[in-house]
Design a protein around this motif. Structure first.
Motif: not given
Length: 295
Positions: A236-244, A256-262, A280-292
């Protein structure tokens, strides 16, 4: 050099094709998604280019391929532009961002980026972020833009031909000490996890996780060069931090991802994966989805 005898069956009929030597790095479809796409364990031509502009784009994707897995006719190859890379991605008052092309097998086709900037006195203050494979043609184009004054290596995987670029332009290199064994000749090493400002518009932010010494580069407060720490996914679309593809410590990478939220990121420019522009404002929303989704 691509071989028509090894042309993959998935290619659309026409002069451009991908052959069996493809390593599935994604360079072609990240640069030219209109004509190239992933297909299983390789890329393929999904649509043949039509018209001069589309043919030029496909020829540049061919040039960028790190293993020469893309082929076409001799007549079309003769039209390959000598000045196609670096390719402009973003222009702003603080400086311009270019994609370098000429991906390297040594870094599995990772993207490298050039920041073209000027000091107050008009002299060049350009920064290469990660390294492409060595190319005299690319070096000549970069020289016309003012050369390279500094190289930043985001982590150990994407250093490629950094030594050749540093030697040619006589510039210093930055890498985190935890990954410095990949570039032991680097003149500058970051230590610890605190950000380091190279100047008012350029900040190096350690983001350990993917590797112990991973870092991201923040330019003008809004352009984030993320190495292999983060990229944009489409399915799906979104910011990826990959465990694999985390080679060191997954929990540390999430911190480290959390450090970039703001941050107020408007461009995400990764080493691997798709680039993406944010409103504007999309980065934090997308990164929060990534972390969840990652927990």
């Amino acid at each position: 050099m691509a071989r028509v005898q090894q042309r993959l069956a998935a290619n659309a009929a026409g002069p451009f094709y991908v052959d069996r030597s493809c390593i599935d790095c994604g360079t072609c479809w990240q640069f030219d998604p209109a004509h190239f796409a992933p297909a299983g364990e390789a890329s393929h031509v999904q649509h043949q280019p039509q018209g001069d502009a589309e043919v030029r784009q496909a020829l540049l994707a061919l040039q960028a391929c790190p293993v020469a897995a893309i082929g076409t006719s001799r007549e079309l190859l003769a039209q390959t532009p000598a000045d196609g890379f670096p390719s402009l991605v973003d222009a702003r008052p603080e400086g311009d961002t270019y994609y370098c092309g000429w991906a390297s097998r040594k870094s599995f086709g990772a993207s490298s980026w050039l920041l073209v900037r000027r000091h107050a006195d008009g002299s060049a203050n350009n920064v290469l972020i990660d390294a492409p494979r060595w190319s005299g043609a690319l070096a000549r184009q970069i020289a016309e833009l003012g050369g390279i004054q500094q190289i930043v290596l985001s982590h150990r995987d994407d250093v490629a031909d950094h030594a050749a670029w540093a030697r040619h332009f006589g510039c210093g290199r930055w890498i985190h000490a935890a990954d410095a064994s990949a570039a032991p000749e680097a003149e500058h090493r970051l230590e610890g996890t605190e950000p380091v400002a190279l100047d008012a518009d350029l900040q190096l932010i350690p983001t350990p996780g993917h590797t112990p010494g991973s870092l991201v580069v923040l330019f003008a407060g809004q352009v984030l060069f993320s190495g292999d720490h983060l990229w944009w996914g489409v399915d799906p679309p979104g910011v990826v931090a990959s465990r694999r593809y985390c080679w060191w410590n997954w929990e540390e990478q999430l911190r480290s991802v959390e450090k970039l939220l703001n941050l107020d990121v408007r461009w995400l420019l990764p080493g691997h994966g798709r680039r993406h522009a944010f409103g504007a404002g999309e980065w934090r929303r997308e990164l929060e989805k990534t972390l969840v989704g990652a927990r």
